[in-house]
Scaffold this motif. Structure first.
Motif, short mmCIF file in Angstrom:
data_model
loop_
_atom_site.label_atom_id
_atom_site.label_comp_id
_atom_site.label_asym_id
_atom_site.label_seq_id
_atom_site.Cartn_x
_atom_site.Cartn_y
_atom_site.Cartn_z
N TYR A 74 6.36 6.89 -13.54
CA TYR A 74 5.24 5.96 -13.62
C TYR A 74 4.69 5.60 -12.23
N SER A 75 4.99 6.45 -11.24
CA SER A 75 4.57 6.16 -9.87
C SER A 75 3.18 6.68 -9.53
N SER A 76 2.58 7.42 -10.44
CA SER A 76 1.21 7.96 -10.25
C SER A 76 1.12 8.99 -9.14
N ILE A 77 2.13 9.85 -9.03
CA ILE A 77 2.12 10.90 -7.99
C ILE A 77 1.29 12.07 -8.49
N GLU A 78 -0.02 11.98 -8.38
CA GLU A 78 -0.91 13.05 -8.82
C GLU A 78 -2.10 13.15 -7.88
N LEU A 79 -2.50 14.42 -7.58
CA LEU A 79 -3.60 14.65 -6.63
C LEU A 79 -4.52 15.79 -7.04
N CYS A 126 -2.99 10.97 6.22
CA CYS A 126 -2.57 10.65 4.84
C CYS A 126 -1.30 11.39 4.48
N GLY A 127 -1.21 12.66 4.88
CA GLY A 127 -0.02 13.46 4.60
C GLY A 127 1.22 12.87 5.25
N ILE A 128 1.10 12.42 6.48
CA ILE A 128 2.24 11.81 7.19
C ILE A 128 2.67 10.53 6.48
N ILE A 129 1.70 9.72 6.10
CA ILE A 129 2.01 8.46 5.41
C ILE A 129 2.74 8.73 4.10
N MET A 130 2.32 9.76 3.37
CA MET A 130 2.99 10.12 2.11
C MET A 130 4.47 10.42 2.32
N MET A 131 4.77 11.05 3.44
CA MET A 131 6.12 11.56 3.68
C MET A 131 7.09 10.51 4.21
N VAL A 132 6.57 9.37 4.66
CA VAL A 132 7.43 8.35 5.27
C VAL A 132 7.42 7.10 4.38
N PRO A 133 8.54 6.74 3.77
CA PRO A 133 8.58 5.63 2.80
C PRO A 133 8.00 4.31 3.31
N ILE A 134 8.35 3.91 4.52
CA ILE A 134 7.90 2.62 5.02
C ILE A 134 6.40 2.60 5.24
N LEU A 135 5.83 3.75 5.63
CA LEU A 135 4.38 3.85 5.80
C LEU A 135 3.68 3.84 4.44
N ASN A 136 4.23 4.58 3.50
CA ASN A 136 3.66 4.62 2.14
C ASN A 136 3.64 3.23 1.53
N SER A 137 4.68 2.45 1.80
CA SER A 137 4.80 1.12 1.20
C SER A 137 3.81 0.11 1.78
N PHE A 195 0.79 0.18 1.64
CA PHE A 195 -0.28 -0.01 0.66
C PHE A 195 0.11 -0.99 -0.43
N TYR A 196 1.40 -1.40 -0.46
CA TYR A 196 1.89 -2.28 -1.52
C TYR A 196 2.74 -3.42 -0.95
N LEU A 197 2.23 -4.03 0.11
CA LEU A 197 2.91 -5.17 0.73
C LEU A 197 4.35 -4.84 1.14
N PHE A 198 4.59 -3.58 1.50
CA PHE A 198 5.90 -3.11 1.96
C PHE A 198 6.99 -3.32 0.91
N ASN A 199 6.61 -3.16 -0.33
CA ASN A 199 7.56 -3.25 -1.43
C ASN A 199 8.47 -2.02 -1.40
N THR A 200 9.76 -2.21 -1.63
CA THR A 200 10.70 -1.08 -1.59
C THR A 200 10.57 -0.17 -2.81
N THR A 201 10.00 -0.68 -3.91
CA THR A 201 9.77 0.16 -5.08
C THR A 201 8.69 1.18 -4.75
N TYR A 202 8.98 2.46 -5.03
CA TYR A 202 8.03 3.52 -4.65
C TYR A 202 6.87 3.59 -5.64
N TYR A 203 5.66 3.63 -5.08
CA TYR A 203 4.44 3.89 -5.85
C TYR A 203 3.55 4.85 -5.06
N ALA A 204 2.81 5.65 -5.79
CA ALA A 204 1.82 6.54 -5.15
C ALA A 204 0.43 6.18 -5.66
#
Length: 542
Positions: A294-299, A328-339, A341-350
């Motif tokens: 349910y993380s919406s990992i689709e492109l 964008c690719g670098i951000i996708m690959m690094v959890p803390i950067l990806n987060s 977009f979601y107030l640095f929540n540890t739960t993964y979302y895309a």
């Protein structure tokens, strides 16, 4: 008809509207006028909107007693697009009509996404027909198709391109006032997604400044700052209560362990690679890697995938849009950067990937307009398929975890991907630009018509039909209490929203933080649902 083809913005709107109809209307017909899916769509989107409609018309706009133990009205439903223009259309009609309105409004969301993405893309191509093509790629990307289950995501996708469009207007054309209004619109539509959009707009701005695509002086910078601040201040009546309400929710976890800040697990990297090169999987019925997600990992862009975009990216790596894609690719690959977009929540979302699909759409149409050789894109796509296959095999061998869950679904996805790749290669060799565009648009229509309807079918089953009909028509002899809550697991979950009954059998992750504390004190670990058995005397005697 000639006027429509000359007005490219109108054409983009109409084409997306028609394609939206092709995806949505068959399901409306099957539902005898009602558009329904499974799970969240039936048991959240429908009752939430009915309850919101009734509450607004009864004047209950600050507090609701019908959300579990009661909660702040704006804080609860701002994430579900309480103030979105699309929702406001629904408020113009009786609340009971919403099940019949949700399908047509869904189609309108696709059409608006096509229009707004066209407005952004048209600046960067000489032949505006390419921008029309790009608008279809964005409006019907894999992100859009897989997230058809989440009705409220599509409002955000529809309005997002306007942020970049009006920022360009302000910097390039000195058109003032528009950016502030779109900041306001985006913030009130969905405050949580707006946070991610702010991050992306800052990234977009920095990349264009660094590459000198934006020539910023003090006057322009001040204008951007003032309009950004003005838009946020106008939306503060939504942002402030929403932030205060959500910050008390224990699902927001910011306890990052050093080991997970910089590296995803292997399976997630494989999911990201799959998202680029294969058509979208549904969240509940999946072919490979995870049994549900349910993380919406689709492109994946309809028909063309990444063949054209990666060709431009590799051939013109110094162009600002290529650098933006790299970031964008670098951000996708690094959890803390990806987060971020979601107030640095540890739960993964895309769930910010829709922004990336706009970048991919721009790369694609620029590759087409500049008539670049796509051999490198074809080779890289094939290598990506091979890498994904090898990665899955190694993961299975090393962990003994299952990675194929539905062989028939996988065969279907591979067949669609293979036909799409071959079709894109053939069409790309057409020398006449307009014929090439027409062929690609036709191919996108065929792809989306087949795959979009298939995706809808993956979110439907016999039990969802029965449950939905019961949900709308179920009449229970439940007495309304002024000083208590009703708990009955024999009814449909969230029934209280429709019948305006204080009902704690709820499915909503947005409830008051104090309610979470209460459930914890009673020994009930509440996450996104409240489903406490009747024999739990601690609650029933409370």
């Amino acid at each position: 008809m000639k006027k429509i083809f000359n007005n490219k913005a109108l054409l983009a709107f109409i084409l997306s509207f028609i394609l939206g109809c092709i995806i949505i209307i068959p399901n409306i017909i099957a539902g005898k006028g009602i558009y329904y899916l499974i799970a969240d769509f039936n048991f959240q989107q429908i009752p939430f909107n009915i309850m919101i409609n009734n509450s607004i018309k009864s004047g209950s706009i600050l507090w609701t007693w019908f959300n579990d133990f009661g909660s702040n009205f704006i804080g609860t439903f701002s994430f579900y697009n309480l103030f979105s223009p699309f929702n406001i259309i629904g408020y113009m009609f009786p609340a009971s009509w919403f099940p019949y309105l949700i399908g047509p409004i869904f189609i309108l969301k696709y059409a608006v996404a096509g229009l707004t993405s066209y407005l952004f893309l048209k600046r960067y191509v000489k032949n505006k027909n390419y921008a029309v093509l790009g608008s279809l790629l964005y409006a019907f990307s894999g992100f859009q198709l897989t997230n058809i289950l989440f009705y409220h995501f599509h409002d955000v996708v529809a309005f997002f391109p306007l942020l970049l469009y009006t920022l360009d207007n302000l910097v390039y054309d000195n058109k003032k006032g528009r950016f502030a209004l779109v900041v306001f619109l985006s913030a009130i539509t969905n405050w949580f997604f707006f946070i991610g959009e702010v991050i992306f707009v800052i990234l977009y701005f920095l990349v264009k400044v660094i590459t000198k695509s934006y020539k910023i002086n003090k006057k322009i910078f001040i204008s951007i700052f003032i309009e950004s601040l003005l838009g946020i201040l106008m939306a503060m009546f939504v942002l402030l209560p929403s932030y205060l309400f959500t910050s008390a929710n224990p699902r927001l976890n910011h306890n990052w362990a050093p080991g997970i800040m910089l590296r995803h697990n292997t399976l997630r990297y494989l999911e990201i690679l799959r998202a680029f090169v294969l058509p979208a999987q549904s969240m509940t019925k999946r072919a490979i890697l995870t049994i549900d997600n349910y993380s919406s990992i689709e492109l994946f862009l309809p028909l063309v995938g990444i063949v054209l975009s990666i060709s431009y990216f590799l051939k013109k790596p110094k162009h600002w849009v290529s650098i933006l894609m790299l970031a964008c690719g670098i951000i996708m690959m690094v959890p803390i950067l990806n987060s971020a977009f979601y107030l640095f929540n540890t739960t993964y979302y895309a769930r910010w990937f829709y922004m990336v699909t706009l970048v991919l759409s721009l790369l694609t149409i620029k590759s087409l307009e500049e008539n670049l050789n796509i051999n490198i894109g074809v080779i890289m796509s094939i290598l990506a398929y091979i890498a994904l296959s090898i990665g899955m095999l190694l993961f299975y061998k090393l962990t003994n975890n299952k990675v194929i869950f539905n062989k028939e679904y996988l065969i279907f996805i591979i067949a669609i991907a293979a036909v799409s790749l071959v079709t894109t290669i053939i069409i790309s060799k057409i020398k006449n630009s307009n014929k090439k565009i027409m062929s690609l648009i036709f191919g996108i229509f065929i792809f989306t018509s087949i795959y979009g309807n298939y995706m809808v079918l993956t979110y439907k089953d016999d039990t969802s039909v029965l449950a939905y009909k019961l949900f709308l028509k179920e009449e229970k002899d439940l007495q309304k209490y002024n000083d208590g809550r009703i708990n009955n697991l024999n009814c449909n979950i969230n029934l209280g929203y429709i019948n305006r009954i204080p009902f704690i059998y709820s499915f909503n992750s947005n409830i008051s933080g104090s309610a979470f504390m209460l459930y914890q004190s009673l020994g009930f670990d509440r996450t996104i649902t409240t489903a406490i058995p009747l024999e739990n005397n601690k609650l029933n005697n409370f």
